[in-house]
Structure formats: C-alpha cells, structure tokens
Design an enzyme around this catalytic site. Sequence first.
Site, PDB file in Angstrom:
ATOM      1  N   LYS A 167      41.760  -8.907  72.760  1.00  0.00           N
ATOM      2  CA  LYS A 167      42.863  -7.999  72.387  1.00  0.00           C
ATOM      3  C   LYS A 167      42.357  -6.576  72.135  1.00  0.00           C
ATOM      4  O   LYS A 167      43.045  -5.605  72.439  1.00  0.00           O
ATOM      5  CB  LYS A 167      43.598  -8.532  71.143  1.00  0.00           C
ATOM      6  CG  LYS A 167      44.370  -9.816  71.406  1.00  0.00           C
ATOM      7  CD  LYS A 167      45.669  -9.554  72.133  1.00  0.00           C
ATOM      8  CE  LYS A 167      46.206 -10.702  72.960  1.00  0.00           C
ATOM      9  NZ  LYS A 167      46.328 -11.984  72.325  1.00  0.00           N
ATOM     10  N   LYS A 202      44.343 -18.439  83.909  1.00  0.00           N
ATOM     11  CA  LYS A 202      45.381 -19.405  83.524  1.00  0.00           C
ATOM     12  C   LYS A 202      46.764 -18.758  83.583  1.00  0.00           C
ATOM     13  O   LYS A 202      46.885 -17.530  83.581  1.00  0.00           O
ATOM     14  CB  LYS A 202      45.100 -19.910  82.114  1.00  0.00           C
ATOM     15  CG  LYS A 202      45.044 -18.772  81.110  1.00  0.00           C
ATOM     16  CD  LYS A 202      44.738 -19.257  79.709  1.00  0.00           C
ATOM     17  CE  LYS A 202      44.613 -18.083  78.784  1.00  0.00           C
ATOM     18  NZ  LYS A 202      45.398 -18.009  77.627  1.00  0.00           N
ATOM     19  N   LYS A 240      51.909 -15.555  79.540  1.00  0.00           N
ATOM     20  CA  LYS A 240      53.224 -14.937  79.339  1.00  0.00           C
ATOM     21  C   LYS A 240      53.237 -13.493  79.826  1.00  0.00           C
ATOM     22  O   LYS A 240      54.253 -12.997  80.277  1.00  0.00           O
ATOM     23  CB  LYS A 240      53.585 -14.940  77.852  1.00  0.00           C
ATOM     24  CG  LYS A 240      53.955 -16.308  77.328  1.00  0.00           C
ATOM     25  CD  LYS A 240      54.636 -16.163  75.966  1.00  0.00           C
ATOM     26  CE  LYS A 240      54.238 -17.279  75.034  1.00  0.00           C
ATOM     27  NZ  LYS A 240      53.366 -16.890  73.941  1.00  0.00           N
TER      28      LYS A 240
HETATM   29  P1  TYM Z   1      50.897 -18.956  72.581  1.00  0.00           P
HETATM   30  O1  TYM Z   1      52.220 -18.437  72.198  1.00  0.00           O
HETATM   31  O2  TYM Z   1      49.969 -18.046  73.316  1.00  0.00           O
HETATM   32  O3  TYM Z   1      51.046 -20.254  73.446  1.00  0.00           O
HETATM   33  C1  TYM Z   1      51.843 -21.339  73.017  1.00  0.00           C
HETATM   34  C2  TYM Z   1      51.186 -22.648  73.381  1.00  0.00           C
HETATM   35  O4  TYM Z   1      50.991 -22.752  74.800  1.00  0.00           O
HETATM   36  C3  TYM Z   1      49.623 -23.055  75.080  1.00  0.00           C
HETATM   37  N1  TYM Z   1      49.238 -22.419  76.366  1.00  0.00           N
HETATM   38  C4  TYM Z   1      48.652 -23.063  77.386  1.00  0.00           C
HETATM   39  N2  TYM Z   1      48.282 -24.348  77.515  1.00  0.00           N
HETATM   40  C5  TYM Z   1      47.737 -24.713  78.700  1.00  0.00           C
HETATM   41  N3  TYM Z   1      47.570 -23.851  79.751  1.00  0.00           N
HETATM   42  C6  TYM Z   1      47.931 -22.549  79.664  1.00  0.00           C
HETATM   43  N4  TYM Z   1      47.795 -21.751  80.727  1.00  0.00           N
HETATM   44  C7  TYM Z   1      48.502 -22.108  78.422  1.00  0.00           C
HETATM   45  N5  TYM Z   1      48.970 -20.909  77.984  1.00  0.00           N
HETATM   46  C8  TYM Z   1      49.411 -21.120  76.713  1.00  0.00           C
HETATM   47  C9  TYM Z   1      48.844 -22.491  73.905  1.00  0.00           C
HETATM   48  O5  TYM Z   1      47.577 -23.108  73.783  1.00  0.00           O
HETATM   49  C10 TYM Z   1      49.771 -22.801  72.760  1.00  0.00           C
HETATM   50  O6  TYM Z   1      49.615 -24.144  72.350  1.00  0.00           O
HETATM   51  N6  TYM Z   1      48.290 -18.663  68.301  1.00  0.00           N
HETATM   52  C11 TYM Z   1      49.298 -19.433  69.021  1.00  0.00           C
HETATM   53  C12 TYM Z   1      50.625 -19.541  68.281  1.00  0.00           C
HETATM   54  C13 TYM Z   1      50.525 -20.109  66.912  1.00  0.00           C
HETATM   55  C14 TYM Z   1      50.184 -21.442  66.556  1.00  0.00           C
HETATM   56  C15 TYM Z   1      50.266 -21.507  65.137  1.00  0.00           C
HETATM   57  C16 TYM Z   1      49.834 -22.572  67.316  1.00  0.00           C
HETATM   58  C17 TYM Z   1      50.782 -19.438  65.744  1.00  0.00           C
HETATM   59  N7  TYM Z   1      50.609 -20.278  64.691  1.00  0.00           N
HETATM   60  C18 TYM Z   1      49.973 -22.708  64.450  1.00  0.00           C
HETATM   61  C19 TYM Z   1      49.551 -23.755  66.609  1.00  0.00           C
HETATM   62  C20 TYM Z   1      49.620 -23.802  65.207  1.00  0.00           C
HETATM   63  C21 TYM Z   1      49.570 -18.759  70.346  1.00  0.00           C
HETATM   64  O7  TYM Z   1      49.381 -17.580  70.494  1.00  0.00           O
HETATM   65  O8  TYM Z   1      50.159 -19.542  71.291  1.00  0.00           O
END
Ligand code: TYM
Length: 336
Positions: free
Chosen positions: A117, A199, A202
């Site tokens: 970031k 990968k 978003k």
């Molecule tokens: P975020 O919003 O980036 O993504 C949400 C979830 O999707 C998964 N993910 C993927 N899994 C497999 N392949 C991909 N290409 C891929 N892209 C995204 C992420 O691993 C995630 O599970 N920090 C977290 C949000 C968060 C969170 C939490 C998660 C905030 N508090 C507490 C678990 C527990 C995040 O940015 O996810």
Amino acid sequence: MEKGAAKKIVMSGIRPTGFLHLGNYFGALANYVKMQNEYDCFFMVADLHALTTLPDTKELKTNVARVLAENIASGLDPDKAALYCQSHVPETSDLYLLLNMMAYKGELEKTVTFKEKVKLQPNNVNAGLLTYPVLMAADILLHRAELVPVGKDQEQHLEMTRTFGNRFNHRYGHVFPEAQAFNFGEELLKVPSLDGAGKMSKSENQFATIYLSDDDELIRKKVMKAKTESGGSEAGAPMAESVANLINLMKLVGTPSDAIASYEKAYFDGSIRYGDMKKQLAEDMVKFISPIREKAEAIRNDEKYLKEIMEKGAAKARKSAQATMLQVKDAMGLNY
Ligand code: TYM
C-alpha cells in the site's frame, strides 16, 4: 460435533472497496455459506478498513449495500449468521485501541500488505494503514473467534492476530483463543487472474478479473481473452501456469470432471484447442454467476431490507462484543 458442546465461533469480513469477484467468492463467501450451518458465525462489511485506502466516502453507502447484497445472493442467510457493518459495532474501536498497545511499530512496518500500500499510495501513508492488522485482529478477537474463512492473501494478518492475542493473554491473563485461517479445501485459495499474472482483485487487473456483477457477454469476452500458451508442451514438462489457472477455474465453477480430464489430456498430447476450452469455461462461468448477479441486483436497492439486516446483525455482534470487552477490561484491571 458432540451433543451439548458449544459451537465454534467463526468471523470474517470483506472491504467495500469495489465489486466482489470470483476470488472473494471462493476464498471467502463460499466458505461462509457452508460454515453458517455448523458454526456460530459473524460476517461483516469492513467499512472502517476501507477508509485506510479510500478517504472519499461518496461511494461508501452504495458499496456497503452491494457487498451485503452479494453476501446474501451467494447464499448467506442473515437468520443464521450475524451479517453486520463494522462501524455499527463501536466495541471494535475500543478493542482496537487496547490492542494497539500489543503491536510494535517494527512488525507493523514489515507487513506485506502495508509495504504494498505504501507503494500504491505514497502520499497517504496514514497511521490507519500501518495499524490495519490491529483493526483486523480486533474484529476477530472481539468475538473470540477460532476460525476465520479467508483467502491466502490474509494469512499474514491471521498470524499477527495470533501474535497480538497471545501477547495480551501473556500480559493480562487468558482471554483470547488462537484464530486459524480456514478453507473447506485443503489449502487457502488464491484465485488467479485471467492474464496469467497475479490474482483476481477488486481494484487491479479489472479485465482479467471476473466480477459477480459482470453480465454474460462481459464474462465471455474476458474469458476468451484469457492468456494461454501457444502450442503444446515439451514432453515431461509440467502444465504451463496460465493453462493450469484455467483448469483450476473450471474446477471451481463446476465444469464436469470428464471434460476437465479431456482438456488436460489434450494439453499433454498437443491436440488442445484453446478456443474450445475457453468457450466451455465461459459458459460454465456464466451459468455459475448469472443467478448470483440477478439475486444481488434484486436485493441491492432494497434499502429497508438491508437496513433491517444490518441492525439485526449489529445487535447480535454487539452482544458478543460486549461480553468479550467485559473480560478484556477485567483482565486488564480496567474495571473500576
Ligand atoms: P478483502 O476485502 O480484500 O477480501 C475479502 C476476502 O476475499 C479473499 N480474496 C481472495 N481469495 C482468493 N483469491 C483471490 N484472488 C482473492 N481476493 C480476495 C480475501 O482473502 C478475503 O478473505 N483484511 C480483509 C478484510 C477484513 C477481515 C477482517 C477478514 C477485515 N477484518 C476480519 C477476516 C477477518 C480484506 O481486506 O479482505
């Protein structure tokens, strides 16, 4: 599970920073949907985390509604799992503050997502970005969760959650269990993008990422442009990564296993026709995504329904959070 044994607690979240994609679906949502029947589940929209990268909040309300709608359209049942918005549970911020005292600057600066970031937004390296893993630990520890369904990219954050929780336990007495990253398959998933590099995401790689909101034609267009190797393979060499990625996507979206086996065979004997393979993948993706998209579209604009769900979810989450905060404050001696 043994009769009478307490159900394990599950917690996870998704940032409302853009459109959800197949990575979010298979890394997170698909697991949520299976887990809601077996465990005590808390799933939330991480709107506070979104502020670390998106200070402009104009789109936030729409994005929160879409993430909620896509959770439900993917099969999440708000009567079974608590589905809430992170900022509606203010105990999150209370625990975040206390956990900040368990986290050291050096280890936060070494976090891979922080370093990424910093490169992406050199003019906005705010303290929230640095302490992002502490806020995530607060989300999880607030419910004393043991299982956290996430994709592979979140593994380091889970490790840090365990570190902060253990440090607390050591210093003040045992309150937090150790949370483990979870996937129903053998390993945490990283759903690859279609361009053979990285990968699905978003905000990056948008033409190589399949979103749950993509219409049928756009899905077909993206898949037909997917990267593949020209020609067959050398004898004995493993399958090229770009082709293996397409095979993996086929497995995820439910292409029949005999069809997958025939593409694999054709790859190795040099007779593969990538056009046919991509057409099959595109049609299987369309079949998989279109019902989710249509359901999400119907829910997304129903403000009243979404508000009811968020309120119900937040009430359940706050109850669990308040019970934890009592234990935390007792353990710390903040109980006067
Ligand atoms: P975020 O919003 O980036 O993504 C949400 C979830 O999707 C998964 N993910 C993927 N899994 C497999 N392949 C991909 N290409 C891929 N892209 C995204 C992420 O691993 C995630 O599970 N920090 C977290 C949000 C968060 C969170 C939490 C998660 C905030 N508090 C507490 C678990 C527990 C995040 O940015 O996810």
